[in-house]
Enzyme design. Sequence first.
Site, short mmCIF file in Angstrom:
data_model
loop_
_atom_site.label_atom_id
_atom_site.label_comp_id
_atom_site.label_asym_id
_atom_site.label_seq_id
_atom_site.Cartn_x
_atom_site.Cartn_y
_atom_site.Cartn_z
N ASP A 30 0.85 -1.19 0.00
CA ASP A 30 0.00 0.00 0.00
C ASP A 30 0.89 1.24 0.00
OD1 ASP A 30 1.03 0.06 2.58
OD2 ASP A 30 -0.77 -0.84 3.44
N ASP A 32 1.60 5.23 1.49
CA ASP A 32 1.30 6.27 2.46
C ASP A 32 1.81 7.59 1.89
OD1 ASP A 32 0.30 4.61 4.57
OD2 ASP A 32 2.36 3.92 4.85
N ASP A 108 9.88 5.56 13.00
CA ASP A 108 10.60 4.58 13.81
C ASP A 108 12.01 4.30 13.30
OD1 ASP A 108 9.48 3.27 11.61
OD2 ASP A 108 8.47 1.71 12.78
#
Length: 408
Positions: A30, A32, A108
């Site tokens: 997907d 983002d 992260d």
Amino acid sequence: MVRRLQDEDYEAYIVGGSVRDLLMGKVPKDYDVATDATPEEVKTVFPRCRLIGRRFRLAHVRMMGTLIEVATFRGPQVTDNDDHKHQNGRILRDNVWGSLEQDAVRRDFTINALFLDPVKNEIRDFVGGYKDLSEHKLRLIGVARTRYREDPVRLLRAARFIAKLGVEPVPETADPITDMAPLLHDIPPARLFEEVCKLFMTGHAVRTWEALQRFQLTRALFPVLESEENSGRAKAGQLLIKALENTDQRIAVEKPVTPAFLLAAILWQPVQARAYTLQKSGLSVYAALGEAADEVLSRQVQRITIPRRFSVITRQIWTMQPRFKNTRGRRAKALLQERRFRAAYDFLLLRAVEDEALQTLCEHWTEAQRGVTLNTGQHRCDERSENGSRRRPRRRRQRRNTPSTAKS
Ligand code: ATP
Ligand code: MG
């Protein structure tokens, strides 16, 4: 989409896992997008988008059949004593807008913090992620202990990326993981269920299990599993590894998998051990197994939510096992007609991996199914996949704001 936002004078980039995967020559599952437009402003550019999430507000935009998550650049958390942070340093909400660079450093791992401008065909990298990616290194951005404390799910994400991408954590990122694993006890069980699905149901279950074991994270996730002496790893028999292998193979050929079956395999060892004890104290085989199933599940759900639609099936898979011993007569016929027959039968095959004595029983039931299919031509198993999930899932009303879409 990025172009549309840029045309309205907003900054916009493809970001996160999708950029990382593209650079690694993989097809992202997907996309983002990160932008300086607020969710409300995104809504003015894409009026049909949906604004979702509380802990992490973002816009969901559907375009050319793909769901794209559009998040506004996040800034640093306001620290002292604000209500965004839990006492132990965990971030509870993350809706403070920031700049592009601030958005990079709140992510992260460095390899997850690359921004791709597909219009200019340019990569923006504030954290050395490009170099780390080319050297296959996994590096947490900032001070590792602080970043794990802010969101202990990052411990699991580390294991997931090691398994999925074949990257190796640098020592600063790897060293604190085992020590900090108990922080996972503070994570809401529902979020852990979402993570566990990502860990084991995205095609790298075997390697993920190895990574979780390496850092002794398995015990934090599955406290009901016994540990190997001194190693801090969970005891895992051949059955479990075989189940993980099967799951990976099914995903590779796009067959459906269900958490119910996977959980049955992961939790079988303590269920079996407990059932054995209960049986010795005088319960029947069936009663002991039922009781053991309930005990293990209720202990496990304190750590990880198991939605009832799955735990009911997990329990049935276990409690049907002794019934396979009745190979003749009415009971055997009734077993074949059970709704969960196929899942329980697949589980019997798995058990035979550890217990050769079950082999003959497996052969019997394999034959028995052929008989039914030939005789009636419409056995109910036909509708079902091997793991017991139905090929055409029952239509459920889609819940809005599913937790899987909320991220930190
Ligand atoms: P996958 O390919 O498995 O989806 P991903 O990197 O895209 O991996 P997502 O969970 O989809 O992972 O998150 C998208 C991006 O959001 C990440 O790449 C990362 O930059 C950021 N992110 C997600 N979770 C966290 C977190 N717990 N802490 C900090 N940043 C995070
Ligand atoms: Mg992603």
